[in-house]
Design an enzyme around this catalytic site. Structure first.
Site, PDB file in Angstrom:
ATOM      1  N   LYS A   1       0.917  -1.236  -0.163  1.00  0.00           N
ATOM      2  CA  LYS A   1      -0.040  -0.111  -0.072  1.00  0.00           C
ATOM      3  C   LYS A   1       0.792   1.236  -0.232  1.00  0.00           C
ATOM      4  O   LYS A   1       0.642   2.170  -0.849  1.00  0.00           O
ATOM      5  CB  LYS A   1      -0.884  -0.047   1.266  1.00  0.00           C
ATOM      6  CG  LYS A   1      -1.540   1.363   1.389  1.00  0.00           C
ATOM      7  CD  LYS A   1      -2.181   1.376   2.967  1.00  0.00           C
ATOM      8  CE  LYS A   1      -2.511   2.899   3.267  1.00  0.00           C
ATOM      9  NZ  LYS A   1      -1.495   3.644   4.114  1.00  0.00           N
ATOM     10  N   ASN A   2       1.797   1.294   0.926  1.00  0.00           N
ATOM     11  CA  ASN A   2       2.535   2.642   0.947  1.00  0.00           C
ATOM     12  C   ASN A   2       3.493   2.795  -0.025  1.00  0.00           C
ATOM     13  O   ASN A   2       3.962   4.079  -0.074  1.00  0.00           O
ATOM     14  CB  ASN A   2       3.113   2.838   2.384  1.00  0.00           C
ATOM     15  CG  ASN A   2       2.163   3.018   3.564  1.00  0.00           C
ATOM     16  OD1 ASN A   2       0.915   3.349   3.138  1.00  0.00           O
ATOM     17  ND2 ASN A   2       2.393   2.775   4.810  1.00  0.00           N
TER      18      ASN A   2
ATOM     19  N   CYS B   1      -5.188   9.035   8.365  1.00  0.00           N
ATOM     20  CA  CYS B   1      -5.530   8.019   9.544  1.00  0.00           C
ATOM     21  C   CYS B   1      -5.224   9.064  10.856  1.00  0.00           C
ATOM     22  O   CYS B   1      -4.121   9.966  10.785  1.00  0.00           O
ATOM     23  CB  CYS B   1      -4.680   6.989   9.781  1.00  0.00           C
ATOM     24  SG  CYS B   1      -5.232   5.600   9.047  1.00  0.00           S
TER      25      CYS B   1
ATOM     26  N   ARG C   1       0.355  15.489  12.332  1.00  0.00           N
ATOM     27  CA  ARG C   1       0.968  14.810  10.786  1.00  0.00           C
ATOM     28  C   ARG C   1       1.517  16.129  10.244  1.00  0.00           C
ATOM     29  O   ARG C   1       0.814  16.248   9.062  1.00  0.00           O
ATOM     30  CB  ARG C   1      -0.096  13.955  10.182  1.00  0.00           C
ATOM     31  CG  ARG C   1      -0.397  12.913  11.039  1.00  0.00           C
ATOM     32  CD  ARG C   1      -1.157  11.749  10.219  1.00  0.00           C
ATOM     33  NE  ARG C   1      -0.374  11.019   9.584  1.00  0.00           N
ATOM     34  CZ  ARG C   1      -0.758   9.816   8.835  1.00  0.00           C
ATOM     35  NH1 ARG C   1      -1.938   9.418   8.823  1.00  0.00           N
ATOM     36  NH2 ARG C   1       0.550   9.258   8.109  1.00  0.00           N
TER      37      ARG C   1
ATOM     38  N   ASP D   1       3.621   0.485  12.160  1.00  0.00           N
ATOM     39  CA  ASP D   1       2.320   0.085  11.630  1.00  0.00           C
ATOM     40  C   ASP D   1       2.103  -1.253  11.948  1.00  0.00           C
ATOM     41  O   ASP D   1       0.747  -1.821  11.762  1.00  0.00           O
ATOM     42  CB  ASP D   1       2.274   0.154   9.842  1.00  0.00           C
ATOM     43  CG  ASP D   1       2.569   1.622   9.587  1.00  0.00           C
ATOM     44  OD1 ASP D   1       2.278   2.436  10.220  1.00  0.00           O
ATOM     45  OD2 ASP D   1       3.067   1.748   8.104  1.00  0.00           O
TER      46      ASP D   1
ATOM     47  N   ARG E   1      -9.192   0.764   3.541  1.00  0.00           N
ATOM     48  CA  ARG E   1      -8.167   1.658   2.718  1.00  0.00           C
ATOM     49  C   ARG E   1      -6.924   0.907   2.752  1.00  0.00           C
ATOM     50  O   ARG E   1      -6.335   1.218   1.736  1.00  0.00           O
ATOM     51  CB  ARG E   1      -7.984   2.809   3.991  1.00  0.00           C
ATOM     52  CG  ARG E   1      -8.971   3.712   4.050  1.00  0.00           C
ATOM     53  CD  ARG E   1      -8.632   5.234   4.673  1.00  0.00           C
ATOM     54  NE  ARG E   1      -7.074   5.260   4.235  1.00  0.00           N
ATOM     55  CZ  ARG E   1      -6.309   6.206   4.968  1.00  0.00           C
ATOM     56  NH1 ARG E   1      -6.435   6.297   6.155  1.00  0.00           N
ATOM     57  NH2 ARG E   1      -5.032   6.152   4.424  1.00  0.00           N
TER      58      ARG E   1
HETATM   59  N1  EPU Z   1       7.159  14.569  10.464  1.00  0.00           N
HETATM   60  C1  EPU Z   1       7.469  15.671  10.698  1.00  0.00           C
HETATM   61  N2  EPU Z   1       7.537  16.584   9.760  1.00  0.00           N
HETATM   62  C2  EPU Z   1       6.880  16.231   8.527  1.00  0.00           C
HETATM   63  C3  EPU Z   1       6.640  14.823   8.322  1.00  0.00           C
HETATM   64  C4  EPU Z   1       6.876  13.783   9.390  1.00  0.00           C
HETATM   65  O1  EPU Z   1       7.662  16.165  11.820  1.00  0.00           O
HETATM   66  O2  EPU Z   1       7.079  17.157   7.622  1.00  0.00           O
HETATM   67  C5  EPU Z   1       7.098  13.363  11.844  1.00  0.00           C
HETATM   68  C6  EPU Z   1       5.797  12.758  11.977  1.00  0.00           C
HETATM   69  O3  EPU Z   1       5.004  13.630  12.785  1.00  0.00           O
HETATM   70  C7  EPU Z   1       6.208  11.665  12.474  1.00  0.00           C
HETATM   71  C8  EPU Z   1       7.499  11.227  11.844  1.00  0.00           C
HETATM   72  O4  EPU Z   1       7.982  12.250  11.276  1.00  0.00           O
HETATM   73  O5  EPU Z   1       6.386  11.689  13.915  1.00  0.00           O
HETATM   74  C9  EPU Z   1       7.380  10.033  10.831  1.00  0.00           C
HETATM   75  O6  EPU Z   1       6.294  10.392   9.989  1.00  0.00           O
HETATM   76  P1  EPU Z   1       6.500  10.106   8.246  1.00  0.00           P
HETATM   77  O7  EPU Z   1       6.563  11.233   7.599  1.00  0.00           O
HETATM   78  O8  EPU Z   1       7.487   8.956   8.133  1.00  0.00           O
HETATM   79  O9  EPU Z   1       5.034   9.346   7.991  1.00  0.00           O
HETATM   80  P2  EPU Z   1       4.229   9.596   6.740  1.00  0.00           P
HETATM   81  O10 EPU Z   1       5.185   9.521   5.515  1.00  0.00           O
HETATM   82  O11 EPU Z   1       3.218  10.541   7.033  1.00  0.00           O
HETATM   83  C10 EPU Z   1       4.150   6.990   6.410  1.00  0.00           C
HETATM   84  C11 EPU Z   1       3.280   5.845   6.303  1.00  0.00           C
HETATM   85  C12 EPU Z   1       2.409   5.469   7.544  1.00  0.00           C
HETATM   86  C13 EPU Z   1       3.686   5.182   8.404  1.00  0.00           C
HETATM   87  C14 EPU Z   1       4.718   6.122   8.342  1.00  0.00           C
HETATM   88  C15 EPU Z   1       5.985   5.620   9.294  1.00  0.00           C
HETATM   89  C16 EPU Z   1       2.076   6.342   4.004  1.00  0.00           C
HETATM   90  C17 EPU Z   1       1.005   6.983   3.180  1.00  0.00           C
HETATM   91  N3  EPU Z   1       2.018   6.336   5.514  1.00  0.00           N
HETATM   92  O12 EPU Z   1       3.630   8.102   6.844  1.00  0.00           O
HETATM   93  O13 EPU Z   1       1.655   4.395   7.507  1.00  0.00           O
HETATM   94  O14 EPU Z   1       3.067   5.009   9.859  1.00  0.00           O
HETATM   95  O15 EPU Z   1       5.092   6.252   7.067  1.00  0.00           O
HETATM   96  O16 EPU Z   1       6.544   4.663   8.664  1.00  0.00           O
HETATM   97  O17 EPU Z   1       3.310   5.660   3.622  1.00  0.00           O
HETATM   98  C18 EPU Z   1      -0.233   3.345   7.659  1.00  0.00           C
HETATM   99  O18 EPU Z   1      -0.039   2.623   6.749  1.00  0.00           O
HETATM  100  O19 EPU Z   1      -1.222   2.700   8.436  1.00  0.00           O
HETATM  101  C19 EPU Z   1       0.598   4.483   8.102  1.00  0.00           C
HETATM  102  C20 EPU Z   1      -0.134   5.355   8.965  1.00  0.00           C
END
Ligand code: EPU
Length: 415
Positions: A18-19, A113, A118, A302, A394
């Site tokens: 998915k991701n 989610c 975020r 996750d 999802r």
């Molecule tokens: N963060 C910041 N600033 C940013 C971006 C992130 O402070 O600009 C912080 C976040 O608050 C968090 C950490 O960095 O504490 C990690 O966030 P990340 O950006 O890695 O998360 P994401 O890209 O929004 C993806 C997955 C999530 C998964 C996380 C961590 C997707 C669409 N989502 O989210 O997946 O938990 O990486 O591995 O790829 C799920 O599949 O259930 C899911 C939530």
């Protein structure tokens, strides 16, 4: 509706990740051409992205085997107000892709989610470093650049989304971009491979530093997404959680499962890798363990919620530290309804193992919370009814069908 207590036995095959998928689809827009993505999971997030792309003027076609054809040569709509954008976090990848190709895009702030704050400050910092003006007003993010120029960007936090988005945005910038302190998740590498197959020059994905040499243009490509590490991990936990379980999970990349395999082994579960499959054999009541979620290759956040369910019946006291998402314990209240003994203090959950969960009426609060409740329902005595299945839909392809094929008594009552 689940009738719990039946061990899972048999074979199950993992779908596309998915991701990775939710980044590959926007990345396909980099080319003024046709891309074919294969092995995509049949999940709601893909459908939502398809609808957004269609409204932007792309031609999109998906078949029942998960092959998606995207022709974005007529893409014309760069102002994306569509409410669908708010349904998934990954819509932010449209920003990187459209900025790279058109130097301009305007999109509603992404959703996703509800698992804690975020922020997207790292994405924004990177877009600015590449030369884009970024404005956030009236719920919209507006990006505009005369030209994009390669830059040296050091991420303040290890972010999967920012790493992928900036890698996408920098593909056609002038000169070289160096991204430091980046995420190393399997889907980061998968997206880099796809970009390179489209003519980009991306090196270092899977390490802390990624270098992108900007190319003039990108072309269409046919690409197959990697198997889903988290779906595989979810079935590994489900197999291990009910005594008597013996499941072969097929279509996996063993390396991606190292941290979950190590943790299950520590809990007394037998895990055997064989080529591209993994067999998980439950050895009775698991032992308690401590877990801290970390960026890859650490234990994935996750899978924190699914493994919490398993630990509710472990022997002894387990401690979980959630270091990525501060709000990712909303499943705990639901597990308590089923008799679990869990205390949450900030980012830490302390779980006292009990003998039996009891079936109850619970609600999924987010995608992985939904998976956690399904696992709890499979473990529990009696009947569990889970509501708000749209969260699960999802990100998991045919979860109930795959579990039923392993002997679970599970059926969907309402769509
Ligand atoms: N963060 C910041 N600033 C940013 C971006 C992130 O402070 O600009 C912080 C976040 O608050 C968090 C950490 O960095 O504490 C990690 O966030 P990340 O950006 O890695 O998360 P994401 O890209 O929004 C993806 C997955 C999530 C998964 C996380 C961590 C997707 C669409 N989502 O989210 O997946 O938990 O990486 O591995 O790829 C799920 O599949 O259930 C899911 C939530």
């Amino acid at each position: 509706m689940i009738n719990g207590g039946k061990p899972l036995v048999g074979h199950v095959s993992v779908s596309g990740a998915k991701n990775a998928t939710v980044a590959l689809i926007p990345a396909a827009l980099l080319a003024n051409d046709r891309c074919v993505l294969e092995n995509l999971p049949l999940i709601r997030d893909v459908k939502v992205l398809m609808e957004i792309l269609e409204q932007m003027g792309a031609k999109v076609r998906e078949d029942e085997n998960g092959t998606l054809e995207i022709d974005s040569s007529d893409l014309n709509h760069l102002h994306i107000t569509n409410g669908k954008v708010k349904e998934l976090r990954a819509s932010y990848y449209l920003l990187g892709a459209l900025l790279a190709r058109f130097k301009e895009v305007s999109m509603a702030y992404p959703g996703g989610c509800d698992i804690g704050l975020r922020p997207i400050d790292q994405h924004v910092k990177g877009f600015r470093a590449l030369g884009a003006e970024v404005e956030i007003e009236h719920g919209m993010i507006n990006l505009k650049a005369d030209r994009l120029v390669g830059s040296h960007i050091f991420l303040d936090v290890v972010s999967v989304g920012a790493t992928i988005n900036l890698m996408i945005a920098a593909t056609m910038a002038e000169g070289t971009t160096v991204l430091e302190n980046v995420a190393k998740e399997p889907h980061v590498v998968d997206v880099a491979n796809f970009l390179n197959s489209m003519g980009a020059d991306v090196k270092g994905a899977g390490t802390d530093v990624i270098k992108i040499r900007g190319v003039e243009s990108m072309h269409g490509s046919t690409y197959m997404v990697i198997p889903d590490q988290i779906e595989a991990g979810t079935y590994m936990i489900a197999a291990a959680a009910i005594p008597g379980g013996d499941v072969v999970i097929e279509n996996v990349i063993p390396k991606h499962l190292d941290s979950i395999a190590a943790k299950l082994t520590e809990m007394g579960v037998e895990v055997q890798f064989n080529g591209d499959s993994v067999r998980v054999i439950s050895k009775g009541r698991p032992k308690c363990v401590d877990i801290k979620t970390l960026p890859y290759p650490g234990f994935p956040t996750d899978l924190q919620q699914p493994i919490t369910s398993m630990l509710t019946q472990a022997e002894g006291t387990s401690m979980i530290t959630e270091s990525i998402w501060e709000g990712r314990f909303r499943h705990v209240d639901e597990l308590k309804r089923m008799g679990a003994d869990i205390k949450v203090e900030g980012r830490v959950a302390v779980i006292e193992g009990i003998r039996d969960l009891s079936g109850s009426n619970v609600s999924a609060t987010d995608l992985r919370a939904g998976a956690a409740l399904v696992i709890a329902g499979l473990m529990a005595k009696g009947q569990t009814e889970i509501n708000n299945l749209f969260h699960i839909d999802r990100g998991y392809e045919n979860l109930e069908g795959k579990l039923a094929s392993l002997g679970a008594e599970i059926k969907r009552i309402k769509y």
